[in-house]
Design an enzyme around this catalytic site. Structure first.
Site, PDB file in Angstrom:
ATOM      1  N   ASP A 346       0.861  -1.175   0.000  1.00  0.00           N
ATOM      2  CA  ASP A 346       0.000   0.000   0.000  1.00  0.00           C
ATOM      3  C   ASP A 346       0.892   1.217   0.000  1.00  0.00           C
ATOM      4  O   ASP A 346       2.058   1.135   0.372  1.00  0.00           O
ATOM      5  CB  ASP A 346      -0.792   0.084   1.312  1.00  0.00           C
ATOM      6  CG  ASP A 346      -1.952  -0.867   1.311  1.00  0.00           C
ATOM      7  OD1 ASP A 346      -2.377  -1.260   0.225  1.00  0.00           O
ATOM      8  OD2 ASP A 346      -2.417  -1.201   2.409  1.00  0.00           O
ATOM      9  N   ASP A 644      -4.897  -3.393   4.760  1.00  0.00           N
ATOM     10  CA  ASP A 644      -5.355  -2.963   6.076  1.00  0.00           C
ATOM     11  C   ASP A 644      -6.868  -3.034   6.238  1.00  0.00           C
ATOM     12  O   ASP A 644      -7.381  -3.119   7.333  1.00  0.00           O
ATOM     13  CB  ASP A 644      -4.861  -1.541   6.385  1.00  0.00           C
ATOM     14  CG  ASP A 644      -5.102  -0.582   5.221  1.00  0.00           C
ATOM     15  OD1 ASP A 644      -5.832  -0.962   4.282  1.00  0.00           O
ATOM     16  OD2 ASP A 644      -4.563   0.532   5.253  1.00  0.00           O
ATOM     17  N   ASP A 648      -9.481  -6.361   2.126  1.00  0.00           N
ATOM     18  CA  ASP A 648      -8.157  -6.823   1.708  1.00  0.00           C
ATOM     19  C   ASP A 648      -7.929  -8.268   2.124  1.00  0.00           C
ATOM     20  O   ASP A 648      -6.988  -8.916   1.675  1.00  0.00           O
ATOM     21  CB  ASP A 648      -7.055  -5.954   2.339  1.00  0.00           C
ATOM     22  CG  ASP A 648      -7.014  -4.569   1.721  1.00  0.00           C
ATOM     23  OD1 ASP A 648      -7.451  -4.439   0.568  1.00  0.00           O
ATOM     24  OD2 ASP A 648      -6.552  -3.631   2.389  1.00  0.00           O
TER      25      ASP A 648
HETATM   26  P1  ATP Z   1      -3.333   3.145  -0.008  1.00  0.00           P
HETATM   27  O1  ATP Z   1      -4.096   2.039  -0.667  1.00  0.00           O
HETATM   28  O2  ATP Z   1      -2.118   3.567  -0.699  1.00  0.00           O
HETATM   29  O3  ATP Z   1      -3.162   3.006   1.457  1.00  0.00           O
HETATM   30  P2  ATP Z   1      -5.464   4.587   0.677  1.00  0.00           P
HETATM   31  O4  ATP Z   1      -5.896   3.321   1.287  1.00  0.00           O
HETATM   32  O5  ATP Z   1      -5.190   5.745   1.529  1.00  0.00           O
HETATM   33  O6  ATP Z   1      -4.302   4.380  -0.250  1.00  0.00           O
HETATM   34  P3  ATP Z   1      -8.026   5.093   0.256  1.00  0.00           P
HETATM   35  O7  ATP Z   1      -7.994   5.327   1.693  1.00  0.00           O
HETATM   36  O8  ATP Z   1      -8.815   3.984  -0.325  1.00  0.00           O
HETATM   37  O9  ATP Z   1      -6.593   4.973  -0.290  1.00  0.00           O
HETATM   38  O10 ATP Z   1      -8.453   6.431  -0.398  1.00  0.00           O
HETATM   39  C1  ATP Z   1      -8.923   6.493  -1.719  1.00  0.00           C
HETATM   40  C2  ATP Z   1      -9.364   7.897  -2.013  1.00  0.00           C
HETATM   41  O11 ATP Z   1     -10.457   8.219  -1.177  1.00  0.00           O
HETATM   42  C3  ATP Z   1      -8.309   8.946  -1.719  1.00  0.00           C
HETATM   43  O12 ATP Z   1      -7.527   9.203  -2.838  1.00  0.00           O
HETATM   44  C4  ATP Z   1      -9.127  10.160  -1.352  1.00  0.00           C
HETATM   45  O13 ATP Z   1      -9.481  10.866  -2.500  1.00  0.00           O
HETATM   46  C5  ATP Z   1     -10.369   9.558  -0.746  1.00  0.00           C
HETATM   47  N1  ATP Z   1     -10.316   9.596   0.706  1.00  0.00           N
HETATM   48  C6  ATP Z   1      -9.359   9.100   1.516  1.00  0.00           C
HETATM   49  N2  ATP Z   1      -9.647   9.302   2.806  1.00  0.00           N
HETATM   50  C7  ATP Z   1     -10.824   9.928   2.834  1.00  0.00           C
HETATM   51  C8  ATP Z   1     -11.684  10.416   3.864  1.00  0.00           C
HETATM   52  N3  ATP Z   1     -11.368  10.274   5.146  1.00  0.00           N
HETATM   53  N4  ATP Z   1     -12.819  11.035   3.519  1.00  0.00           N
HETATM   54  C9  ATP Z   1     -13.159  11.174   2.237  1.00  0.00           C
HETATM   55  N5  ATP Z   1     -12.407  10.744   1.225  1.00  0.00           N
HETATM   56  C10 ATP Z   1     -11.260  10.135   1.496  1.00  0.00           C
END
Ligand code: ATP
Length: 922
Positions: A346, A644, A648
């Site tokens: 990730d 996480d 997944d």
């Molecule tokens: P990775 O897979 O690298 O860990 P990530 O898990 O942080 O990335 P996600 O958390 O799925 O990715 O986030 C995907 C998208 O959702 C982000 O690019 C952002 O635009 C949006 N996002 C992330 N966190 C929030 C939140 N707390 N509230 C609203 N939108 C969010």
């Protein structure tokens, strides 16, 4: 008896009272349950909880040991090698050689003790690991939310659940939002159950009690609040846990394949022993002498110590990895790590620091930069917005602060956040504009929310202010912008232009969120997904940076040098992923990130090509992760995959090494993983791989050390029986059977184990991964066994013959000359082993290169062995017992010189191998 949190399934309940557990809580309404438990929806007070804690005890299941002491002992003895040895001992005693018989018994007893201790300690080490992964629950106490260890829960506590959590105790649900629970651990039902809070019939089966959430089950979707009705042994899990199977956790592919090698070896050795006995008989040996020689051969040649060596090497590996922040949940992972070829990681928090800072804002009035880094809320906006622009920025950040669960507070000198860093960044940016989240949230009360889930990619909240209901929406721009029709100034949203702004921010490595708001026509009391679907005003974009971790950049380099491919799989925007991927050294500037929707459209065939070629994957959904793992595996890769979230879990299970995050990961992902990182850091995966390789190297070293001894002793015996003359009708042996056993008994034990503590090979991360399935007894170990075994036998036999003839030539009697020559042969072999051990400390490098004293346990082993050998040579009772004889300095010198021959021989062998291109088995 060790205690671990409720999440341990292999637990045995004791006979604790369980009166409360028999109440049919599922048949009562939530309010009736609260009243019966003397609690309220706001939870207990700390003092009440403390009193209850005293009455009910901790919410822990006493953990029964997986094996009783007897079962563990029996496992040591129940082994074909040991049966052969015991039969040999019995035979020797029956044949009138009680001394030989007892020495064989000694070998068996010592082996059993060592095996027992090692396996016990390995088991303990593995059990201790589960305690290293924190198991917290969100509890309401004194009216506030607290994250407490699940062990602190008492009946009457009100607990909050969110998707990914493990239910910490038996709960009667009070309220819920789309709650789905995976109850497989309890009912065997693999499809998650949809919960509601209505009471059901008192005789409903466990699976039908929809208003209950049972301890040990997993929340796969939604959120809920529930009151604890039973803890520890009173929970349903506590009641049935004695029926759960305990997995045989100490078995790994390696121990299994070694066990089968051991069996084959035993049969082969027995055949050789029988043939040798037959030759002895043909040469006129008495039956008893032939039988004794055969027994000795069996004992000398069978590598009894191997199982203990393997177990201890694995256990040491587990402990080391835990120290380097990778907690092993499944033992075979220790081995598999060493052959990992691809790590799929990730981005957020693993490769990056997960310290988001807003750097750029966009509203329909233009761009604004935000200064400052980290969570310190001091900073400025430039250009300073004025007029309508200022109002727009204010509204953007107010919405960002309200559609948000994070808080910012000062701990001592420093600002600390609680909650999701992405959301915290918005709160900090709000502070820079003078918006205090506590004030704002008090003024504009939240009525309901759709929490952020990776699949949705947005979060929406429903509020009421002085103008009525308002919905705020924030999330991935692709998702949010499509739901917006107008800008705050009333102009229509031009999607293409806004997406250009998004791309511009993303290409600077920023995570971009779009924020929107809507005032519904009628007043609302709850929000559902369709309410967040359309009709929004686009308030603006927020770009935040989350810099790569310095250690991750280094660790990526280390992995590349070690022939391991690193792939980044992120839910983030392609532009952001590409920029961060480049900073991490995963992407060349010309390479492109592949996005989830492209993956979805690919056939399996195309996916395999794309999975191999690309190193950065963006906007990836959990189901894509599963397909990626499978595609890489189909290409022959050994895949480590991080995860996480709840969804997944399938990918983590499918991967050869599933890696979960200890801090931010959900209980569900941890359950599915082979390894849990206690610091969520990519560098810890690289460290675990390094340790995995070291474990394997040290096992090879132990084999390369132990097997030649077995072969050497066997050769000495066979040479004597087949070729040596008989004197006075007695076979002349370079070593008495008991002496052979002595070597086997003391040397292997004292010397082989320290190798498991050996330091890392200097090139451990500069060579390609081991081929999976490469045999342990590969070309290297077999060649080494042959070279060192033959050398040892030649040295021992040669020196024996020299000494015997030299002494008898000087007029010494046959008996004394024989005893002296035999003692010399034994001493030579022991010294040979000592020198050879030094050689085995490194597979390829010279002793001087790895540092003469870098592994003190080796010298403790050598010291112990030398001491024992001095006793063997000089103590009168040992002379009586083993037929040994005191040696003079001259004899010692000769023994040392002959034994030391192994040093240059193996030195040349290493030099030769170092010039070869690197091979798999060393
Ligand atoms: P990775 O897979 O690298 O860990 P990530 O898990 O942080 O990335 P996600 O958390 O799925 O990715 O986030 C995907 C998208 O959702 C982000 O690019 C952002 O635009 C949006 N996002 C992330 N966190 C929030 C939140 N707390 N509230 C609203 N939108 C969010």
């Amino acid at each position: 008896m060790a205690v671990t949190p409720l999440d341990e399934l292999d637990s045995i309940p004791t006979n604790a009272p369980r009166a409360a557990a028999d109440t049919a809580w599922h048949a009562q309404t939530p309010d009736a349950v609260l009243a019966a438990l003397g609690t309220v929806r706001q939870g207990l007070s700390t003092s009440d909880a403390k009193a209850r804690r005293e009455r009910y005890g901790p919410n822990l299941l006493a953990q029964g040991k997986a094996d009783t002491a007897w079962a563990l002992l029996w496992r040591q003895v129940n082994n074909p090698l040991i049966w052969v040895l015991l039969a040999s001992a019995a035979l020797a005693i029956v044949l009138g050689k009680p001394l030989d018989g007892s020495v064989v018994l000694g070998v068996v007893v010592l082996n059993t003790i060592i095996g027992y201790i090692q396996e016990y300690r390995a088991g303990q080490a593995i059990q201790a690991l589960s305690a290293m992964v924190p198991n917290n629950a969100i509890v309401l106490r004194d009216g506030g939310k607290h994250a407490l260890p699940a062990a602190e829960l008492v009946p009457g506590d009100v607990v909050m659940l969110a998707s990914g959590d493990k239910v910490p105790a038996d709960l009667r649900l009070l309220e819920h939002k789309s709650l789905r629970i995976d109850e497989a651990a309890l009912t065997g039902e693999s499809v998650p159950t949809e919960k509601h809070i209505a009471a059901v019939a008192p005789d409903a089966s466990l699976g039908d009690r929809l208003g209950m959430a049972y301890g040990g089950t997993l929340v796969s979707y939604g959120t809920a609040t529930g009151v604890v009705v039973a803890t520890a042994l009173q929970t349903e899990l506590g009641r049935i846990s004695s029926m759960l199977d305990t997995a045989d956790e100490l078995q790994t592919p390696l121990t299994r394949s070694m066990a089968s090698v051991g069996k084959t070896l035993t049969v082969a050795i027995l055949i050789v022993a029988a043939v040798m006995a037959a030759i002895g008989l043909l040469r006129g040996y008495q039956f008893i002498d032939a039988a004794l020689a055969a027994i000795t051969l069996a004992v000398a040649a069978i590598p009894e110590g191997l199982p203990a060596i393997i177990t201890i090497a694995l256990a040491i590996g587990v402990r080391r990895m835990a120290r380097r922040r990778a907690v092993i949940r499944k033992l075979p992972a220790v081995e598999t790590l060493g052959s990992t070829t691809v790590i799929c990681s990730d981005k957020t928090g693993t490769l990056t620091r997960n310290e988001m800072t807003v750097q750029a804002l966009w509203t329909c009035h233009g761009n604004i930069d935000v200064s400052g880094i980290g969570y310190e809320p001091e900073g400025t906006l430039s250009p300073t917005p004025t007029g309508a622009a200022s109002d727009a920025v204010h509204e953007l950040l107010l919405a960002g602060t309200l559609c948000n669960d994070a808080t910012l507070g000062k701990v001592g000198e420093h600002w600390k956040i609680t909650g999701d860093p992405t959301e915290a960044a918005l709160v900090v940016a709000g502070h820079k504009l003078g918006i205090s989240e506590t004030d704002a949230r008090r003024r504009v009360a939240r009525i309901d929310a759709i929490p952020f889930e990776s699949e949705l990619q947005y979060m929406a909240t429903l509020h009421r202010d002085d103008r009525g209901s308002v919905i705020y929406l924030k999330g991935a721009p692709e998702v949010v912008i499509g739901r917006c029709g107008v800008n705050p100034d009333g102009s229509p949203v031009t999607k293409v232009l806004v997406l250009e702004q998004v791309d511009a921010m993303a290409s600077r490595g920023m995570r971009v969120l779009a924020v929107a708001g809507r005032r519904p026509e009628a007043s609302m009391t709850a929000i559902h997904e369709p309410d967040a679907g359309a009709g929004f005003t686009l308030l603006g974009l927020v770009g935040m940076i989350d810099p790569p971790r310095g250690e991750a950049i280094e660790a990526v380099k280390t992995c590349h040098a070690a022939g391991i491919i690193v792939k980044m799989i992120t839910g983030d925007h392609a532009g952001t992923a590409q920029a961060i991927g480049t900073q991490l050294g995963l992407l060349a500037a010309s390479d492109r990130a592949v996005i989830g929707s492209e993956l979805a459209a690919m056939s399996d065939e195309q996916l395999r090509t794309a999975a191999t070629k690309a190193n950065v994957f963006a906007r990836v959904a959990p189901e894509h992760k599963l397909r990626l793992v499978k595609a890489l595996q189909a290409e022959g890769h050994i895949v480590a995959m991080t995860g996480d979230g709840v969804n997944d879990a399938p990918a983590l299970k499918q991967a050869n090494i599933g890696v979960a995050m200890g801090i931010t990961g959900t209980a569900v992902s941890k359950e599915a993983a082979d390894i849990v990182l206690t610091d969520d850091n990519f560098a810890s995966i690289a460290a675990a791989v390094e340790e995995g390789r070291r474990v394997y190297d040290n096992l090879i070293k132990s084999l390369a050390f132990v097997l030649p001894t077995n072969l050497g002793l066997a050769l000495i015996l066979i040479t004597a029986v087949v070729f040596f003359p008989k004197i006075d009708g007695m076979p002349m042996l370079p070593m008495e059977p008991v002496q052979t056993l002595w070597i086997n008994l003391v040397a292997t034990v004292a010397l082989a184990l320290p190798l498991a503590f050996e330091a890392m090979e200097p090139n451990v991360m500069r060579r390609p991964p081991r081929k999976p399935g490469a045999p342990v007894l590969g070309r290297f170990v077999l060649t080494r066994t042959l070279v060192a075994g033959v050398l040892m036998a030649t040295g021992g036999v040669g020196l024996f013959l020299y000494e015997y003839h030299h002494e008898t030539g000087q007029g010494v009697s046959h008996a004394v000359a024989l005893a002296e020559a035999q003692t010399m042969a034994v001493t030579t072999v022991i010294l040979f082993q000592i020198f050879y051990l030094l050689n085995c400390r490194s597979l390829k490098d010279s002793l001087l290169k790895i540092g003469l004293f870098s592994n003190p346990s080796v010298y403790m082993g050598i010291g112990a062995l030398l001491l024992l050998q001095l006793v063997f040579v000089y103590a009168p009772f040992m002379n009586g017992l083993f037929g040994s004889h005191a040696l003079n300095l001259d004899a010692w010198t000769k023994s040392v010189l002959v034994a030391a021959v192994i040093l240059p021989v193996i030195g040349i062998e290493k030099w030769h191998r170092n010039r070869q291109p690197s091979t798999d088995d060393a």
